[in-house]
Design an enzyme around this catalytic site. Sequence first.
Site, PDB file in Angstrom:
ATOM      1  N   HIS A  49      -8.280  -2.139   5.554  1.00 29.61           N
ATOM      2  CA  HIS A  49      -8.558  -1.852   4.152  1.00 29.61           C
ATOM      3  C   HIS A  49     -10.019  -2.095   3.787  1.00 29.61           C
ATOM      4  CE1 HIS A  49      -7.198  -5.972   4.789  1.00 29.61           C
ATOM      5  NE2 HIS A  49      -7.990  -6.333   3.812  1.00 29.61           N
ATOM      6  N   TYR A  50     -10.889  -2.278   4.766  1.00 33.44           N
ATOM      7  CA  TYR A  50     -12.320  -2.428   4.492  1.00 33.44           C
ATOM      8  C   TYR A  50     -12.948  -1.037   4.444  1.00 33.44           C
ATOM      9  CZ  TYR A  50     -11.992  -7.439   5.524  1.00 33.44           C
ATOM     10  OH  TYR A  50     -11.673  -8.774   5.521  1.00 33.44           O
ATOM     11  N   GLY A  51     -12.971  -0.472   3.264  1.00 34.96           N
ATOM     12  CA  GLY A  51     -13.499   0.873   3.103  1.00 34.96           C
ATOM     13  C   GLY A  51     -12.377   1.856   2.868  1.00 34.96           C
TER      14      GLY A  51
END
Length: 326
Positions: A49-51
């Site tokens: 979920h990073y980006g």
Amino acid sequence: MSDGGLTMRQMQHLLGFTWTPSPTSYEDAFKVMKTALKQGANFWNGGEHYGPPDANSLQLLKAYFTKYPEDAEKVVLSIKGGMGKDHAFDGTEKGVRPSVENCVRLLGGSKKIDIFECARVDKNTPIEETMAALLKMRNEGLIGGIGLSEVRAETIRRAAKVAPIAAVEIELSLWSTDPTRNGILDACRELKIPVVAYSPLGRGFLTGKFQSPDDIPEGDRRRTFPRFQEGMFDANMKLVRALEGIANKKGVTLPQIAISWVLALEKQFDVTIIPIPGSTKRDRVLENTTVVSLADAELAEVDVILSQNPVEGERYAENVMRLSDG
């Protein structure tokens, strides 16, 4: 990697691939990653979920290891996942497996996931059930080890009875000292689990680059965090200014003081601690991987500063705090 954990003593620095409001080109990112590896920062942390889904940390990692396949075996890769829509978490196998399989798919065989951890604990699913599901996937070869994130001491002990824990990731810094008092570090010492300390620079607050809330860029999610709000921001700046005094006397930077303080907790708690400063610039990697030694008198001075300048405000907004394993 052993059956249960990592030989983290060989990994004194970590590179975090976290969310950033200003995009960085892959080529520029590759230079930073190469610098990190050259500096000994071979434990890399990313997240599903990073980006955005089409351009997150896993796509970056795939591009890097595709271009530099020789580095794949040099890096221990830790990935967080398990987050669904609206920050919801499903700790059942039905909920976790799609996330694990998606992360494996996004890496495209360029690098194995050495550690996978659910970013938060599903409060509606016993941690034992989640661990059993991840253990099954580990035995299938989808992941190399199992980590925990944002957990309390009781949860760590329960989880460790089901499967070996490779690492426990928590927020730990001069800005967030609760783990030194709430039993988390004690549990990790007892179970010989390495601690991954995220946001060791207080989400940038402990760098001294922010002098007012207006310095935080538009669209930066730190604008939503209580500690960065008007009123609390000014109160928390007292801590920064006091710590800057120690850095100036020692002739080092405030980030170096902050990271070195986290590492000094290793001796106090007899547990391996790996700080994870997120870095998007080569100079910051060089700065963050230059660890300075803090004398006992300096550590005592820091303790006094912390007692006189308590951090005001929660780590996250209320709706996000509710997701923590409190």
